[in-house]
Design a protein around this motif. Structure first.
Motif, mmCIF file in Angstrom:
data_model
loop_
_atom_site.group_PDB
_atom_site.id
_atom_site.type_symbol
_atom_site.label_atom_id
_atom_site.label_comp_id
_atom_site.label_asym_id
_atom_site.label_seq_id
_atom_site.Cartn_x
_atom_site.Cartn_y
_atom_site.Cartn_z
ATOM 1 N N ILE A 186 0.177 -6.450 11.706
ATOM 2 C CA ILE A 186 -1.406 -6.529 11.188
ATOM 3 C C ILE A 186 -1.685 -5.420 10.353
ATOM 4 C CG2 ILE A 186 -3.685 -6.217 12.325
ATOM 5 C CD1 ILE A 186 -2.635 -7.801 14.840
ATOM 6 N N GLY A 187 -1.365 -4.169 10.671
ATOM 7 C CA GLY A 187 -1.402 -2.998 9.698
ATOM 8 C C GLY A 187 -1.144 -3.024 8.473
ATOM 9 N N GLU A 188 0.169 -3.846 8.334
ATOM 10 C CA GLU A 188 1.038 -3.998 6.873
ATOM 11 C C GLU A 188 0.117 -4.897 6.135
ATOM 12 O OE1 GLU A 188 5.011 -4.209 7.234
ATOM 13 O OE2 GLU A 188 5.012 -5.214 5.191
ATOM 14 N N LEU A 189 -0.624 -6.138 6.918
ATOM 15 C CA LEU A 189 -1.475 -6.943 6.185
ATOM 16 C C LEU A 189 -2.553 -6.254 5.694
ATOM 17 C CD1 LEU A 189 -1.990 -10.022 5.786
ATOM 18 C CD2 LEU A 189 -3.115 -10.081 7.868
ATOM 19 N N ILE A 190 -3.447 -5.433 6.651
ATOM 20 C CA ILE A 190 -4.357 -4.760 6.107
ATOM 21 C C ILE A 190 -4.383 -3.883 4.940
ATOM 22 C CG2 ILE A 190 -5.977 -2.873 6.744
ATOM 23 C CD1 ILE A 190 -5.892 -4.080 9.966
ATOM 24 N N LEU A 191 -3.112 -3.031 4.915
ATOM 25 C CA LEU A 191 -2.707 -2.144 3.759
ATOM 26 C C LEU A 191 -2.615 -3.075 2.728
ATOM 27 C CD1 LEU A 191 -1.747 0.704 2.921
ATOM 28 C CD2 LEU A 191 0.530 -0.161 3.245
ATOM 29 N N ARG A 192 -1.819 -4.187 2.658
ATOM 30 C CA ARG A 192 -1.769 -5.018 1.554
ATOM 31 C C ARG A 192 -3.245 -5.673 1.163
ATOM 32 N NH1 ARG A 192 2.853 -7.359 -0.601
ATOM 33 N NH2 ARG A 192 3.773 -6.550 1.009
ATOM 34 N N LYS A 193 -3.969 -5.950 1.946
ATOM 35 C CA LYS A 193 -5.255 -6.884 1.524
ATOM 36 C C LYS A 193 -6.209 -5.718 0.824
ATOM 37 C CE LYS A 193 -5.914 -10.162 5.192
ATOM 38 N NZ LYS A 193 -6.323 -11.531 4.613
ATOM 39 N N ALA A 194 -6.212 -4.492 1.439
ATOM 40 C CA ALA A 194 -6.902 -3.177 1.020
ATOM 41 C C ALA A 194 -6.492 -2.864 -0.487
ATOM 42 C CB ALA A 194 -6.936 -2.190 1.809
ATOM 43 N N CYS A 195 -5.305 -2.937 -0.564
ATOM 44 C CA CYS A 195 -4.614 -2.349 -2.036
ATOM 45 C C CYS A 195 -4.905 -3.537 -2.969
ATOM 46 C CB CYS A 195 -3.035 -2.279 -1.867
ATOM 47 S SG CYS A 195 -2.849 -0.661 -0.937
ATOM 48 N N GLU A 196 -4.715 -4.762 -2.645
ATOM 49 C CA GLU A 196 -5.057 -5.927 -3.585
ATOM 50 C C GLU A 196 -6.404 -5.963 -3.886
ATOM 51 O OE1 GLU A 196 -3.894 -9.260 -1.113
ATOM 52 O OE2 GLU A 196 -1.836 -9.237 -1.745
ATOM 53 N N GLN A 197 -7.294 -5.527 -3.030
ATOM 54 C CA GLN A 197 -8.748 -5.465 -3.456
ATOM 55 C C GLN A 197 -8.991 -4.391 -4.508
ATOM 56 O OE1 GLN A 197 -11.595 -7.769 -2.555
ATOM 57 N NE2 GLN A 197 -12.078 -6.785 -4.415
ATOM 58 N N ASN A 198 -8.413 -3.419 -4.207
ATOM 59 C CA ASN A 198 -8.839 -2.262 -4.910
ATOM 60 C C ASN A 198 -8.107 -2.389 -6.340
ATOM 61 O OD1 ASN A 198 -10.139 -0.016 -5.510
ATOM 62 N ND2 ASN A 198 -8.291 1.577 -4.963
ATOM 63 N N ARG A 199 -7.094 -3.057 -6.360
ATOM 64 C CA ARG A 199 -6.388 -3.394 -7.807
ATOM 65 C C ARG A 199 -7.415 -4.458 -8.362
ATOM 66 N NH1 ARG A 199 -2.960 -1.749 -11.590
ATOM 67 N NH2 ARG A 199 -4.182 -2.819 -13.133
ATOM 68 N N ARG A 200 -7.935 -5.384 -7.667
ATOM 69 C CA ARG A 200 -8.874 -6.440 -8.303
ATOM 70 C C ARG A 200 -10.112 -5.543 -8.981
ATOM 71 N NH1 ARG A 200 -7.292 -10.221 -4.274
ATOM 72 N NH2 ARG A 200 -9.093 -9.562 -2.897
ATOM 73 N N TRP A 201 -10.577 -4.633 -8.324
ATOM 74 C CA TRP A 201 -11.716 -3.880 -8.748
ATOM 75 C C TRP A 201 -11.321 -3.448 -9.897
ATOM 76 C CZ3 TRP A 201 -13.253 -1.973 -3.222
ATOM 77 C CH2 TRP A 201 -13.922 -2.904 -2.562
ATOM 78 N N ILE A 202 -10.328 -2.723 -10.054
ATOM 79 C CA ILE A 202 -9.972 -1.961 -11.346
ATOM 80 C C ILE A 202 -9.725 -2.917 -12.319
ATOM 81 C CG2 ILE A 202 -7.867 -0.913 -12.479
ATOM 82 C CD1 ILE A 202 -7.435 0.512 -9.578
ATOM 83 N N ASP A 203 -8.921 -4.083 -12.205
ATOM 84 C CA ASP A 203 -8.762 -5.151 -13.204
ATOM 85 C C ASP A 203 -10.100 -5.575 -13.832
ATOM 86 O OD1 ASP A 203 -6.035 -4.652 -13.045
ATOM 87 O OD2 ASP A 203 -5.849 -6.473 -11.742
ATOM 88 N N ALA A 204 -11.067 -5.781 -12.760
ATOM 89 C CA ALA A 204 -12.473 -6.193 -13.354
ATOM 90 C C ALA A 204 -13.451 -4.969 -13.898
ATOM 91 C CB ALA A 204 -13.246 -6.747 -12.015
ATOM 92 N N VAL A 227 4.282 -2.091 -0.971
ATOM 93 C CA VAL A 227 2.905 -2.564 -1.356
ATOM 94 C C VAL A 227 2.510 -2.025 -2.555
ATOM 95 C CG1 VAL A 227 0.290 -2.616 -0.554
ATOM 96 C CG2 VAL A 227 2.479 -2.725 1.327
ATOM 97 N N LEU A 228 2.260 -0.747 -2.827
ATOM 98 C CA LEU A 228 1.947 -0.200 -4.027
ATOM 99 C C LEU A 228 2.603 -0.766 -5.069
ATOM 100 C CD1 LEU A 228 1.750 3.707 -3.262
ATOM 101 C CD2 LEU A 228 -0.125 1.930 -3.316
ATOM 102 N N ARG A 229 3.844 -1.108 -4.935
ATOM 103 C CA ARG A 229 4.712 -1.715 -6.308
ATOM 104 C C ARG A 229 4.143 -3.118 -6.313
ATOM 105 N NH1 ARG A 229 9.177 -0.098 -4.291
ATOM 106 N NH2 ARG A 229 9.881 -2.040 -3.342
ATOM 107 N N GLU A 230 4.053 -3.692 -5.554
ATOM 108 C CA GLU A 230 3.849 -5.247 -5.604
ATOM 109 C C GLU A 230 2.132 -5.523 -6.072
ATOM 110 O OE1 GLU A 230 7.069 -6.768 -2.413
ATOM 111 O OE2 GLU A 230 5.082 -7.090 -2.063
ATOM 112 N N THR A 231 1.512 -4.729 -5.388
ATOM 113 C CA THR A 231 -0.160 -4.840 -6.001
ATOM 114 C C THR A 231 -0.380 -4.077 -7.145
ATOM 115 O OG1 THR A 231 -0.508 -2.645 -4.662
ATOM 116 C CG2 THR A 231 -0.763 -4.987 -3.507
ATOM 117 N N GLY A 232 0.488 -2.994 -7.500
ATOM 118 C CA GLY A 232 0.196 -2.284 -8.756
ATOM 119 C C GLY A 232 -0.758 -1.316 -8.804
ATOM 120 N N LEU A 233 -1.068 -0.733 -7.421
ATOM 121 C CA LEU A 233 -2.125 0.211 -7.273
ATOM 122 C C LEU A 233 -1.476 1.441 -7.436
ATOM 123 C CD1 LEU A 233 -5.455 0.584 -6.235
ATOM 124 C CD2 LEU A 233 -4.424 1.021 -4.221
ATOM 125 N N PRO A 234 -2.018 2.410 -8.109
ATOM 126 C CA PRO A 234 -1.587 3.634 -8.081
ATOM 127 C C PRO A 234 -1.775 4.426 -6.992
ATOM 128 C CG PRO A 234 -2.989 3.356 -9.894
ATOM 129 C CD PRO A 234 -3.304 2.118 -9.065
#
Ligand code: C2E
Ligand code: MG
Ligand code: MG
Ligand code: MG
Length: 286
Positions: A90-108, A136-143
């Protein structure tokens, strides 16, 4: 004497425990399904820098919307997920969702903010934790610079070398490390000089009675002074009033988070706050 007898009232105590555990057992079963059916979502609570006035980050807070049980508070289900070990996936899923969301905000094109994710002690104990975070950082591309991990004092009281190694590995990726609920744990303060930490988050129980309680004003001032001498940043949690905000600003607190500035909100609602300042938040609230 009467109290003692009441405490030893065996049947009362016993039935009370059974009632609690049956809900717990159901919820724990429910968590397995929730993971498969993707019933978790994240809300985000803004954090503001008191020097610049700018929104500096958000904290990801998990929400479980269960078809069977309705909204279940993380305060209730996280401990169950920890006991059953389910907190790891569950924690890994949360981390992934959070990093994906931040990446989307940057891209936007939104002004970048740091995404803080709560990490449980059980997750921190996993030998592969750092690999998973890197993946997770690699896959989402979040610094890494845009990720923060919130750990509690309970982590600091674990095996010293493993904790130090994991924290150093995390720091090497540019990730910020904060101590959540600071002041409520039982651990010795010596961990503050042993580990590479960045932020102390003062627990909201110390903020609640500011600025009226002389005990709490003394404690908060002491935490802020200590944090600064240790070159740590300090964030106050649970800021609900203007008086609390003013006190914290006057006493050199670095960051604030709390209902006064914003409750945790869904991603789309946060988008209207990204890049705003404390002044504009107060104006829009009044
Ligand atoms: P926390 O990490 O200390 O998060 C802060 C909690 O305080 C959140 O409750 C937040 O909604 C609440 N809060 C924020 N500002 C205020 C305020 O001004 N007044 C008051 N009264 N409350 C405020 P929430 O979301 O119910 O989470 C409770 C706890 O559950 C968290 O405490 C954290 O320990 C845990 N948790 C939440 N999400 C996660 C997660 O994704 N992973 C893990 N491991 N734990 C989580
Ligand atoms: Mg937290
Ligand atoms: Mg906290
Ligand atoms: Mg907490």
């Amino acid at each position: 004497r009467t109290k003692e007898l009441g405490k030893n009232g065996y049947s009362f105590y016993d039935s009370n425990v059974r009632t609690i555990s049956s809900r717990e057992m159901q919820l724990e079963q429910g968590l397995h399904k929730a993971l498969e059916q993707d019933e978790f979502l994240l809300h985000y609570q803004p954090r503001f820098d008191l020097h610049s006035g700018r929104m500096a980050g958000v904290e990801a807070l998990v929400r479980w919307h269960s078809p069977e049980y309705g909204m279940v508070s993380p305060a209730e289900f996280i401990p169950l997920a920890e006991e059953s070990g389910l907190i790891v996936p569950i924690g890994e899923l949360i981390l992934r969702k959070a990093c994906e969301q931040n990446r989307r905000w940057i891209d936007a094109g939104y002004p970048p903010v740091r995404m803080a994710v709560n990490l449980s002690l059980v997750q921190f104990r996993q030998a592969h934790l750092v690999d998973r975070i890197e993946q997770v950082l690699r896959e989402t591309g979040l610094p890494g610079e845009l990720l923060e991990l919130e750990i509690t004092e309970s982590v600091a009281s674990q095996n010293e070398r493993a904790v130090a190694e994991r924290l150093q590995a995390v720091k090497a990726r540019g990730i910020t490390v904060s101590i959540d609920d600071f002041g409520t744990g039982y651990s010795s303060l010596s961990y503050l000089r042993q580990y590479p930490l960045d932020v102390l988050k003062i627990d909201r129980s110390f903020i609640r009675n500011l600025p009226h309680s002389s005990d709490d004003t003394a404690i908060v001032q002491a935490i802020i002074a200590m944090a600064h001498s240790l070159h740590l940043s300090v964030c106050a949690e649970g800021v609900e009033t203007k008086e609390q905000l003013d006190f914290l600003r006057e006493h050199g607190c670095s960051e604030v988070q709390g209902y006064y500035l914003s409750k945790p909100k869904a991603a789309e609602e946060i988008e209207t706050i990204l890049g705003t300042t404390i002044a504009s938040r107060i104006e829009s609230a009044s």
